[in-house]
Design an enzyme around this catalytic site. Structure first.
Site, PDB file in Angstrom:
ATOM      1  N   LYS A 201       0.802  -1.105  -0.047  1.00 18.04           N
ATOM      2  CA  LYS A 201      -0.019   0.067   0.017  1.00 18.04           C
ATOM      3  C   LYS A 201       0.904   1.210  -0.150  1.00 18.04           C
ATOM      4  O   LYS A 201       1.604   1.435   0.762  1.00 18.04           O
ATOM      5  CB  LYS A 201      -0.935  -0.070   1.348  1.00 18.04           C
ATOM      6  CG  LYS A 201      -1.605   1.190   1.435  1.00 18.04           C
ATOM      7  CD  LYS A 201      -2.933   1.095   2.295  1.00 18.04           C
ATOM      8  CE  LYS A 201      -3.484   2.565   2.223  1.00 18.04           C
ATOM      9  NZ  LYS A 201      -4.616   1.975   3.230  1.00 18.04           N
ATOM     10  N   ARG A 211     -11.133   9.946   0.916  1.00 18.91           N
ATOM     11  CA  ARG A 211     -10.999  10.442   2.391  1.00 18.91           C
ATOM     12  C   ARG A 211     -12.097  11.600   2.314  1.00 18.91           C
ATOM     13  O   ARG A 211     -12.895  11.789   3.436  1.00 18.91           O
ATOM     14  CB  ARG A 211      -9.647  11.345   2.537  1.00 18.91           C
ATOM     15  CG  ARG A 211      -8.587  10.119   2.613  1.00 18.91           C
ATOM     16  CD  ARG A 211      -7.387  10.790   2.736  1.00 18.91           C
ATOM     17  NE  ARG A 211      -6.215   9.697   2.486  1.00 18.91           N
ATOM     18  CZ  ARG A 211      -4.989   9.700   2.520  1.00 18.91           C
ATOM     19  NH1 ARG A 211      -4.384  11.159   2.392  1.00 18.91           N
ATOM     20  NH2 ARG A 211      -3.971   8.724   2.459  1.00 18.91           N
ATOM     21  N   LYS A 224       0.789  10.248   5.296  1.00 19.30           N
ATOM     22  CA  LYS A 224       0.842   8.877   5.708  1.00 19.30           C
ATOM     23  C   LYS A 224       2.260   8.284   5.453  1.00 19.30           C
ATOM     24  O   LYS A 224       2.412   7.002   5.357  1.00 19.30           O
ATOM     25  CB  LYS A 224      -0.237   7.930   5.405  1.00 19.30           C
ATOM     26  CG  LYS A 224      -1.338   8.644   5.764  1.00 19.30           C
ATOM     27  CD  LYS A 224      -2.884   7.725   5.577  1.00 19.30           C
ATOM     28  CE  LYS A 224      -4.134   8.334   6.045  1.00 19.30           C
ATOM     29  NZ  LYS A 224      -5.113   7.105   5.824  1.00 19.30           N
ATOM     30  N   LYS A 255      -2.195  -1.498  -3.767  1.00 18.76           N
ATOM     31  CA  LYS A 255      -3.009  -0.256  -3.854  1.00 18.76           C
ATOM     32  C   LYS A 255      -2.162   0.844  -4.127  1.00 18.76           C
ATOM     33  O   LYS A 255      -1.064   0.849  -3.213  1.00 18.76           O
ATOM     34  CB  LYS A 255      -3.766  -0.528  -2.671  1.00 18.76           C
ATOM     35  CG  LYS A 255      -4.565   1.004  -2.410  1.00 18.76           C
ATOM     36  CD  LYS A 255      -5.322   0.775  -1.213  1.00 18.76           C
ATOM     37  CE  LYS A 255      -6.133   1.951  -0.694  1.00 18.76           C
ATOM     38  NZ  LYS A 255      -6.091   2.000   0.553  1.00 18.76           N
TER      39      LYS A 255
HETATM   40  C1  PBG Z   1      -7.768   3.431   4.868  1.00 16.44           C
HETATM   41  C2  PBG Z   1      -7.980   3.204   3.649  1.00 16.44           C
HETATM   42  C3  PBG Z   1      -7.724   4.213   2.551  1.00 16.44           C
HETATM   43  C4  PBG Z   1      -8.305   3.509   1.182  1.00 16.44           C
HETATM   44  C5  PBG Z   1      -8.583   2.236   1.725  1.00 16.44           C
HETATM   45  N1  PBG Z   1      -8.687   1.899   3.155  1.00 16.44           N
HETATM   46  C6  PBG Z   1      -7.062   5.434   2.563  1.00 16.44           C
HETATM   47  C7  PBG Z   1      -5.991   5.962   3.154  1.00 16.44           C
HETATM   48  O1  PBG Z   1      -5.157   5.092   3.275  1.00 16.44           O
HETATM   49  O2  PBG Z   1      -5.678   7.094   3.392  1.00 16.44           O
HETATM   50  C8  PBG Z   1      -8.502   4.257   0.130  1.00 16.44           C
HETATM   51  C9  PBG Z   1      -9.309   3.561  -1.097  1.00 16.44           C
HETATM   52  C10 PBG Z   1      -9.569   4.406  -2.083  1.00 16.44           C
HETATM   53  O3  PBG Z   1      -8.950   5.531  -2.435  1.00 16.44           O
HETATM   54  O4  PBG Z   1     -10.476   4.220  -2.967  1.00 16.44           O
HETATM   55  N2  PBG Z   1      -6.634   2.888   5.826  1.00 16.44           N
END
Ligand code: PBG
Length: 332
Positions: A201, A211, A224, A255
């Site tokens: 990720k 968000r 992050k 991701k």
């Molecule tokens: C939270 C999370 C995020 C997404 C899925 N779980 C956002 C982030 O890490 O800030 C993003 C999914 C998307 O953008 O469709 N941990």
């Protein structure tokens, strides 16, 4: 042989000439079985709220989930993921709402289990929807602390499993969380609840619309980068995936999706585990923004963007277009 190969005896276009030959030689296919639908839920009743940065995607209250999940089931989609927009008053620095068995996620899981028992239910383990700092772990002196965050993620995983969640998807990127969650689930009698680790990720700007959807953007202090992977890196993602598999992950997720197909390909080739890609909110916004302006052909771009994941080695794709794509496939 010349630089032109065996031309004209060899003509690559022969196999491309007819629809039936193209279908015969197609190396990859898409079916609704490839899709997982993320669903945003919010408090209240009878709500279907549009998310402006994700045209066509809504946030639903728990009482209307029956219909939404019903549509996914009807389209042949095997599983959904629940993402909550938590009431700002319930967000605290200790994110305690994450392990409240009556929280929005748990209520959603129970509602879906009741009305659509055969539907796969996947939930994140991460604190960001519940944390007043908007981070995936606990913040102390401006830093997201690891081990105490992992303890909370374990509690969160247990309440979600108790509510009926089938797969926990740790999306927090804390160190050691897969092993800890596995141990916690087993200890609580949930040895059949799986773990789909968001192993690779990235600290990406493509999560912006998400968000908005869960209301964590305003809350988020800083970025992050101290826990998600630097977009410049590949080997690091492989080491992270190896570690998560070693710790007990059943499935792996990459991701974002389209900008990270190189990672997907390498992970699938190296580990041969069920590997999923997340076509995230920003990718969705990009494609739909262009399609809604008439700059791209919507139906074609939906399917082309998804087959790219299969070509790169994905076993499945988390996509906001899951139902739309399934319907397009059915239409042929
Ligand atoms: C939270 C999370 C995020 C997404 C899925 N779980 C956002 C982030 O890490 O800030 C993003 C999914 C998307 O953008 O469709 N941990």
């Amino acid at each position: 042989m010349t630089i032109f190969g065996r031309f004209p005896a060899s003509r690559m276009r022969r196999n491309r000439r007819e629809d039936w030959t193209r279908r015969l030689v197609a190396e990859n296919t898409l079916t609704p079985n490839d899709f997982i639908l993320p669903i945003f839920v919010g408090e209240g009743e009878g709500r279907t709220d549009a998310i402006s940065s994700m045209p066509g995607v809504n946030r639903y209250s728990v009482d209307v989930l029956d219909d939404v999940v019903g549509e996914a089931k009807e389209a042949g989609v095997p599983a959904v993921v629940i993402f909550p927009e938590v009431d700002p008053a319930a967000k605290t620095p200790d994110a305690r709402e994450a392990n409240n068995p009556e929280n929005l996620v748990c209520r959603s899981i129970r509602a879906i289990t009741e009305t659509h028992p055969g539907m796969g239910i996947i939930c994140d383990a991460a604190l960001d929807p519940f944390n007043s700092d908007g981070h995936d772990g606990l913040v102390v002196d401006g830093y997201v602390i690891n081990d105490e965050s992992v303890e909370l993620l374990c509690l969160q995983s247990i309440v979600q499993a108790e509510a009926g969640c089938h797969i926990i998807a740790p999306s927090d990127m804390m160190d050691g969380r897969v092993a800890a969650i596995r141990k916690a689930l087993d200890g609580a009698g949930y040895e059949n609840v799986g773990i789909m680790s968001y192993a690779a990720k990235y600290a990406s700007a493509f999560y912006g619309p998400f968000r908005d959807a869960i209301g964590s953007k305003a809350a988020l202090k800083g970025d992050k980068k101290t826990y998600q992977i630097d977009p410049a890196n590949t080997d690091e993602a492989l080491r992270q995936v190896a570690q998560d598999i070693d710790e007990g992950a059943d499935m792996i997720m990459i991701k974002p999706g389209l900008p990270y197909l190189d990672i997907l390909r390498r992970v699938k080739e190296t580990f041969a585990l069920p590997t999923f890609a997340y076509q995230v909110s920003g990718e969705y916004a990009m494609l739909k923004g262009a399609a809604n302006n008439g700059w791209l052909d919507n139906d074609k771009i939906v399917l082309e963007s998804l087959i790219a994941f299969k070509r790169a080695g994905a076993d499945g794709i988390l996509t906001y277009m899951a139902v739309e794509a399934s319907r397009l496939l059915k239409k042929g």
